[in-house]
Design an enzyme around this catalytic site. Structure first.
Site, PDB file in Angstrom:
ATOM      1  N   ASP A   9       0.771  -1.215   0.068  1.00 31.93           N
ATOM      2  CA  ASP A   9      -0.060   0.167  -0.022  1.00 31.93           C
ATOM      3  C   ASP A   9       0.916   1.252   0.014  1.00 31.93           C
ATOM      4  OD1 ASP A   9      -2.065  -1.771   0.136  1.00 31.93           O
ATOM      5  OD2 ASP A   9      -2.519  -1.313   2.111  1.00 31.93           O
ATOM      6  N   ASP A 131     -15.335  -3.040  -0.816  1.00 31.46           N
ATOM      7  CA  ASP A 131     -14.651  -2.989   0.483  1.00 31.46           C
ATOM      8  C   ASP A 131     -16.130  -2.765   1.382  1.00 31.46           C
ATOM      9  OD1 ASP A 131     -12.475  -3.130  -0.469  1.00 31.46           O
ATOM     10  OD2 ASP A 131     -12.275  -0.672  -0.764  1.00 31.46           O
TER      11      ASP A 131
END
Length: 234
Positions: A9, A131
């Site tokens: 990330d 998500d």
């Protein structure tokens, strides 16, 4: 064995992790981006490397494209990229740079016609990141409620030639408390699209349990930075 996709990330071209998707929880990883790619590339069980442009996700436009282009030459493993991808031209830029797969989220969830167009334009190369807190889908870097139920939404995209669906239970993400086996397993039964588990994966026992649930692949974040996670893996 279930496919293993370690995650990198990015914030400002630095490897970080968030907890529950909260940007104020940013934690810099000890291993650099470049070192991470080199490390993960030595494992046969790693089938691809998963890179997310976190600022791009929040800003609604990609921010790390030039940096990610430089990473392509560091490994022979496939690379998939997500975060702020909302246009066909951005997808083409990534593919032209040698990136193998692209992940879309918010725009694909909000605009099914666009999702259909890019999925059919690049069959098997586009992944949809969904998500959610449990079954409640979130968008725009997890900061907004999409007012959509996970299963109702997935039923609408069943026929698209997507590479798969990446399901992250945000309440598990970054906590090393285990993935949401119950919902992930139900999702794998519910759809013919490959399901990729993300969020909370701790160790190889989690991988084996996900494999038993017919989950296609597992994205591993914080745990991939612990030597114990890799013990015995080839």
């Amino acid at each position: 064995m279930i496919e293993l996709w370690p995650a990198i990330d990015l914030i400002n071209s630095t490897s970080v992790r968030l907890t529950e998707g909260k940007y104020e929880s940013e934690e810099k990883m000890e291993r650099s981006v470049e070192d991470s790619i080199e490390f993960y590339s030595q494992f046969e069980s790693v089938k691809r490397i998963h890179i997310v442009d976190l600022i791009g996700a929040k800003a609604k436009e990609t921010r790390e494209l030039d940096y990610i282009k430089t990473l392509r030459g560091l490994t022979n493993k496939p690379i998939e990229v997500g975060g702020g991808i909302r246009t066909l031209s951005t997808i083409e830029d990534y593919f032209n740079a040698g990136i193998d797969y692209c992940i879309v989220g918010t725009k694909g969830i909000q605009h099914l016609q666009w999702l259909s167009e890019i999925a059919n334009h690049f069959p098997g190369k586009i992944y949809l990141s969904v998500d959610a807190y449990q079954e409640d889908i979130k968008i725009n870097g997890w900061e907004e409620d999409a007012q959509l139920n996970l299963f109702e939404f997935v039923s609408q995209i069943e026929g698209l030639p997507l590479g798969g669906i990446i399901y992250t239970d945000i309440s598990k993400d970054g906590k090393l408390s285990g993935p949401n086996f119950e919902i992930t397993g139900r999702l794998a039964e519910f759809t013919n699209l490959p399901i990729i588990a993300s969020g909370g994966i701790r160790h190889q026992h989690d991988l084996k349990r996900l494999e038993q649930l017919n989950v296609h692949a597992a994205i591993v974040g914080k745990a991939a930075h612990h030597a114990s996670f890799w013990e015995g893996l080839s």
